[in-house]
Write a protein that holds these residues in place. Structure first.
Motif, PDB file in Angstrom:
ATOM      1  N   ALA A 103      79.503 -46.408  84.604  1.00 33.62           N
ATOM      2  CA  ALA A 103      78.357 -46.626  85.599  1.00 33.62           C
ATOM      3  C   ALA A 103      78.270 -48.211  85.845  1.00 33.62           C
ATOM      4  CB  ALA A 103      77.055 -46.195  84.962  1.00 33.62           C
ATOM      5  N   GLN A 104      78.409 -49.000  84.768  1.00 33.25           N
ATOM      6  CA  GLN A 104      78.251 -50.641  85.055  1.00 33.25           C
ATOM      7  C   GLN A 104      79.515 -51.034  85.686  1.00 33.25           C
ATOM      8  OE1 GLN A 104      76.811 -53.415  82.124  1.00 33.25           O
ATOM      9  NE2 GLN A 104      78.869 -53.926  81.720  1.00 33.25           N
ATOM     10  N   ALA A 105      80.519 -50.596  85.563  1.00 29.02           N
ATOM     11  CA  ALA A 105      81.860 -50.826  86.081  1.00 29.02           C
ATOM     12  C   ALA A 105      81.773 -50.578  87.786  1.00 29.02           C
ATOM     13  CB  ALA A 105      83.142 -50.287  85.572  1.00 29.02           C
ATOM     14  N   LEU A 106      81.266 -49.609  88.189  1.00 33.14           N
ATOM     15  CA  LEU A 106      81.214 -48.957  89.339  1.00 33.14           C
ATOM     16  C   LEU A 106      79.933 -49.532  89.998  1.00 33.14           C
ATOM     17  CD1 LEU A 106      82.781 -45.517  89.016  1.00 33.14           C
ATOM     18  CD2 LEU A 106      83.973 -47.726  89.599  1.00 33.14           C
ATOM     19  N   GLY A 107      79.293 -50.528  89.389  1.00 37.22           N
ATOM     20  CA  GLY A 107      78.096 -51.089  90.197  1.00 37.22           C
ATOM     21  C   GLY A 107      76.591 -50.602  89.875  1.00 37.22           C
ATOM     22  N   GLY A 108      76.563 -49.936  88.940  1.00 36.11           N
ATOM     23  CA  GLY A 108      75.190 -49.525  88.027  1.00 36.11           C
ATOM     24  C   GLY A 108      74.608 -50.564  87.161  1.00 36.11           C
ATOM     25  N   VAL A 109      73.544 -50.259  86.779  1.00 33.94           N
ATOM     26  CA  VAL A 109      72.629 -51.473  85.918  1.00 33.94           C
ATOM     27  C   VAL A 109      72.566 -50.293  84.395  1.00 33.94           C
ATOM     28  CG1 VAL A 109      70.595 -52.444  85.530  1.00 33.94           C
ATOM     29  CG2 VAL A 109      71.760 -52.367  87.876  1.00 33.94           C
ATOM     30  N   VAL A 110      72.921 -50.958  83.608  1.00 32.84           N
ATOM     31  CA  VAL A 110      72.625 -50.530  82.241  1.00 32.84           C
ATOM     32  C   VAL A 110      71.884 -51.427  81.199  1.00 32.84           C
ATOM     33  CG1 VAL A 110      73.744 -49.814  80.168  1.00 32.84           C
ATOM     34  CG2 VAL A 110      74.854 -49.183  82.246  1.00 32.84           C
ATOM     35  N   ARG A 111      70.954 -51.025  80.495  1.00 32.27           N
ATOM     36  CA  ARG A 111      70.161 -51.732  79.500  1.00 32.27           C
ATOM     37  C   ARG A 111      69.402 -51.119  78.235  1.00 32.27           C
ATOM     38  NH1 ARG A 111      65.847 -52.713  83.806  1.00 32.27           N
ATOM     39  NH2 ARG A 111      64.234 -51.520  82.988  1.00 32.27           N
ATOM     40  N   LYS A 112      69.075 -51.687  77.316  1.00 34.90           N
ATOM     41  CA  LYS A 112      68.377 -51.106  76.245  1.00 34.90           C
ATOM     42  C   LYS A 112      67.029 -50.538  76.649  1.00 34.90           C
ATOM     43  CE  LYS A 112      69.063 -53.342  72.386  1.00 34.90           C
ATOM     44  NZ  LYS A 112      70.225 -52.234  71.984  1.00 34.90           N
ATOM     45  N   SER A 113      66.769 -49.078  76.748  1.00 36.90           N
ATOM     46  CA  SER A 113      65.664 -48.810  77.022  1.00 36.90           C
ATOM     47  C   SER A 113      64.358 -49.089  76.335  1.00 36.90           C
ATOM     48  CB  SER A 113      65.819 -47.168  77.179  1.00 36.90           C
ATOM     49  OG  SER A 113      64.773 -46.436  77.623  1.00 36.90           O
ATOM     50  N   GLU A 114      63.244 -49.083  77.270  1.00 37.63           N
ATOM     51  CA  GLU A 114      62.108 -49.363  76.322  1.00 37.63           C
ATOM     52  C   GLU A 114      61.603 -48.068  75.847  1.00 37.63           C
ATOM     53  OE1 GLU A 114      61.368 -48.125  80.704  1.00 37.63           O
ATOM     54  OE2 GLU A 114      62.454 -49.489  79.683  1.00 37.63           O
ATOM     55  N   LYS A 115      62.228 -46.997  75.915  1.00 32.91           N
ATOM     56  CA  LYS A 115      61.876 -45.693  75.439  1.00 32.91           C
ATOM     57  C   LYS A 115      62.125 -45.628  73.840  1.00 32.91           C
ATOM     58  CE  LYS A 115      62.032 -43.443  79.941  1.00 32.91           C
ATOM     59  NZ  LYS A 115      62.678 -42.348  80.528  1.00 32.91           N
ATOM     60  N   GLY A 116      63.144 -46.632  73.532  1.00 34.11           N
ATOM     61  CA  GLY A 116      63.598 -46.644  72.226  1.00 34.11           C
ATOM     62  C   GLY A 116      64.827 -45.503  72.078  1.00 34.11           C
ATOM     63  N   TRP A 117      64.954 -45.038  70.634  1.00 31.19           N
ATOM     64  CA  TRP A 117      66.165 -44.308  70.502  1.00 31.19           C
ATOM     65  C   TRP A 117      65.879 -42.977  70.941  1.00 31.19           C
ATOM     66  CZ3 TRP A 117      70.616 -44.929  67.698  1.00 31.19           C
ATOM     67  CH2 TRP A 117      70.902 -46.407  67.290  1.00 31.19           C
ATOM     68  N   GLY A 118      67.190 -42.386  71.608  1.00 28.85           N
ATOM     69  CA  GLY A 118      67.390 -40.774  71.852  1.00 28.85           C
ATOM     70  C   GLY A 118      68.160 -40.271  70.648  1.00 28.85           C
ATOM     71  N   LEU A 119      67.748 -39.538  69.942  1.00 32.34           N
ATOM     72  CA  LEU A 119      68.273 -39.209  68.790  1.00 32.34           C
ATOM     73  C   LEU A 119      67.967 -37.519  68.621  1.00 32.34           C
ATOM     74  CD1 LEU A 119      67.381 -41.649  65.810  1.00 32.34           C
ATOM     75  CD2 LEU A 119      69.526 -41.334  66.872  1.00 32.34           C
ATOM     76  N   GLY A 120      68.842 -36.859  68.023  1.00 32.52           N
ATOM     77  CA  GLY A 120      68.862 -35.304  67.757  1.00 32.52           C
ATOM     78  C   GLY A 120      69.355 -34.546  68.929  1.00 32.52           C
ATOM     79  N   ARG A 121      68.746 -33.304  69.135  1.00 30.11           N
ATOM     80  CA  ARG A 121      69.109 -32.629  70.094  1.00 30.11           C
ATOM     81  C   ARG A 121      68.051 -32.751  71.298  1.00 30.11           C
ATOM     82  NH1 ARG A 121      66.612 -27.427  71.813  1.00 30.11           N
ATOM     83  NH2 ARG A 121      68.192 -25.830  72.456  1.00 30.11           N
ATOM     84  N   HIS A 122      68.551 -32.950  72.538  1.00 33.93           N
ATOM     85  CA  HIS A 122      67.811 -33.132  73.755  1.00 33.93           C
ATOM     86  C   HIS A 122      68.254 -32.066  74.730  1.00 33.93           C
ATOM     87  CE1 HIS A 122      66.273 -37.763  73.346  1.00 33.93           C
ATOM     88  NE2 HIS A 122      66.534 -37.005  72.145  1.00 33.93           N
ATOM     89  N   VAL A 123      67.318 -31.626  75.556  1.00 35.62           N
ATOM     90  CA  VAL A 123      67.634 -30.748  76.342  1.00 35.62           C
ATOM     91  C   VAL A 123      67.710 -31.293  77.884  1.00 35.62           C
ATOM     92  CG1 VAL A 123      66.656 -28.606  77.719  1.00 35.62           C
ATOM     93  CG2 VAL A 123      66.522 -28.865  75.131  1.00 35.62           C
ATOM     94  N   TYR A 124      68.482 -31.212  78.449  1.00 31.56           N
ATOM     95  CA  TYR A 124      68.857 -31.669  79.893  1.00 31.56           C
ATOM     96  C   TYR A 124      68.707 -30.698  81.244  1.00 31.56           C
ATOM     97  CZ  TYR A 124      70.589 -35.232  76.885  1.00 31.56           C
ATOM     98  OH  TYR A 124      70.626 -36.282  75.780  1.00 31.56           O
ATOM     99  N   GLU A 125      68.232 -30.988  82.080  1.00 29.90           N
ATOM    100  CA  GLU A 125      68.076 -30.179  83.390  1.00 29.90           C
ATOM    101  C   GLU A 125      69.471 -30.309  83.977  1.00 29.90           C
ATOM    102  OE1 GLU A 125      65.535 -28.293  84.213  1.00 29.90           O
ATOM    103  OE2 GLU A 125      64.625 -29.010  82.101  1.00 29.90           O
ATOM    104  N   VAL A 126      70.025 -29.297  84.530  1.00 28.23           N
ATOM    105  CA  VAL A 126      71.056 -29.350  85.128  1.00 28.23           C
ATOM    106  C   VAL A 126      71.057 -29.253  86.573  1.00 28.23           C
ATOM    107  CG1 VAL A 126      73.646 -28.133  85.532  1.00 28.23           C
ATOM    108  CG2 VAL A 126      72.324 -28.284  83.212  1.00 28.23           C
ATOM    109  N   ALA A 127      71.653 -29.873  87.471  1.00 26.88           N
ATOM    110  CA  ALA A 127      71.541 -30.207  88.925  1.00 26.88           C
ATOM    111  C   ALA A 127      72.114 -28.948  89.442  1.00 26.88           C
ATOM    112  CB  ALA A 127      72.132 -31.437  89.699  1.00 26.88           C
ATOM    113  N   PRO A 128      71.559 -28.172  90.177  1.00 23.28           N
ATOM    114  CA  PRO A 128      72.019 -26.952  91.087  1.00 23.28           C
ATOM    115  C   PRO A 128      73.139 -27.319  91.809  1.00 23.28           C
ATOM    116  CG  PRO A 128      69.900 -27.390  92.015  1.00 23.28           C
ATOM    117  CD  PRO A 128      70.012 -28.081  90.946  1.00 23.28           C
ATOM    118  N   GLY A 129      74.373 -26.450  91.750  1.00 20.60           N
ATOM    119  CA  GLY A 129      75.506 -26.485  92.600  1.00 20.60           C
ATOM    120  C   GLY A 129      76.228 -27.797  92.389  1.00 20.60           C
ATOM    121  N   ASN A 130      76.219 -28.306  91.126  1.00 21.96           N
ATOM    122  CA  ASN A 130      77.026 -29.727  91.037  1.00 21.96           C
ATOM    123  C   ASN A 130      78.425 -29.411  90.868  1.00 21.96           C
ATOM    124  OD1 ASN A 130      77.792 -29.662  87.773  1.00 21.96           O
ATOM    125  ND2 ASN A 130      75.805 -28.933  88.084  1.00 21.96           N
ATOM    126  N   GLY A 131      79.040 -28.368  90.823  1.00 24.10           N
ATOM    127  CA  GLY A 131      80.382 -27.883  90.609  1.00 24.10           C
ATOM    128  C   GLY A 131      81.079 -28.381  89.405  1.00 24.10           C
TER     129      GLY A 131
END
Length: 236
Positions: A103-131
């Motif tokens: 993401a950074q190499a292709l022009g995005g922005v990355v930083r340490k999140s103010e939300k802190g650590w993401g750990l363990g099992r997380h559930v993600y929404e999947v965009a419909p029709g993403n292929g």
């Protein structure tokens, strides 16, 4: 099909003995989905040189304890390698650090999140029709503090959550994919990552305890691992 794994982080000797290196984890994940795939590994922390992209069939960039904004000598060359491979249409996937680096190499922005650590099992929404990934949700292990804050122009968000809004990106070429969570992790290694975060002193006990408890619920690692394998090999 031969996948070149770019190793950007080293598992500790104790955990490597128990769970394997990051490349070994990915070899198991991809091999479970397609036993015909073969692998090369290039270890940047061990000082190995990046290969020429014009002789590669597919690329996978691993996770790392490093941050993409750190002053590490191989990060800038890896970013250029990613840009070259992306422009050439070489199938490429990044996971965790690899997600952030692409993401950074292709022009995005990355930083340490103010939300802190993401750990363990997380559930993600999947965009419909993403292929790339079917279904409406997917549960995967994660271990990160950094996040993609702004995706590159033209990148489609295909995985998201309240904690990680840009957890999966499909880039404009359609040949580059990156995800924040770790489909290559076993439950045992995901638990070990929780303990490592606790031992560093920057993950609160309540976050670690909740993450450990979450890993008692099923992970859908094989589903995402299969999608990544198909993405890397579909042009073969």
């Amino acid at each position: 099909m031969r996948v070149t794994i770019i190793e950007t982080g080293l598992v500790s000797p104790k955990n490597r003995e128990l769970h394997g290196s990051y490349p070994q984890m990915f070899e198991r994940m991809i091999g479970a989905a397609d036993a015909t795939v073969t692998f090369d590994t290039v270890s940047l922390p061990e000082g190995e040189a990046l290969p020429d992209t014009d002789r590669l069939e597919a690329i996978l960039v691993t996770g790392s304890a490093a941050g993409v904004y750190d002053d590490v000598e191989w990060i800038a060359p890896l970013e250029q390698f990613v840009r070259t491979a992306h422009a050439a249409g070489v199938p490429m996937v990044g996971v965790c650090f690899g997600h952030q680096l692409i993401a950074q190499a292709l022009g995005g922005v990355v930083r340490k999140s103010e939300k802190g650590w993401g750990l363990g099992r997380h559930v993600y929404e999947v965009a419909p029709g993403n292929g790339v990934i079917d279904g409406t949700q997917i549960a995967i292990a994660c271990s990160h503090q950094d996040q993609v804050i702004t995706p590159p122009d033209g990148a489609m968000t295909i995985l998201s959550s309240d904690f990680t809004p840009y957890a999966g990106l499909l880039y404009s070429s359609g040949r580059t994919l990156s995800v924040q969570p770790h489909p290559e992790f076993s439950v045992g290694f995901a638990l070990a990552c929780c303990e490592m975060a606790r031992s560093k002193g920057d993950a609160p006990d309540r976050v670690v305890t909740s993450a450990q408890a979450s890993l008692a619920e099923p992970l859908e690692s094989a589903r995402l691992g299969g999608a990544i394998t198909q993405f890397l090999t579909r042009s073969a």
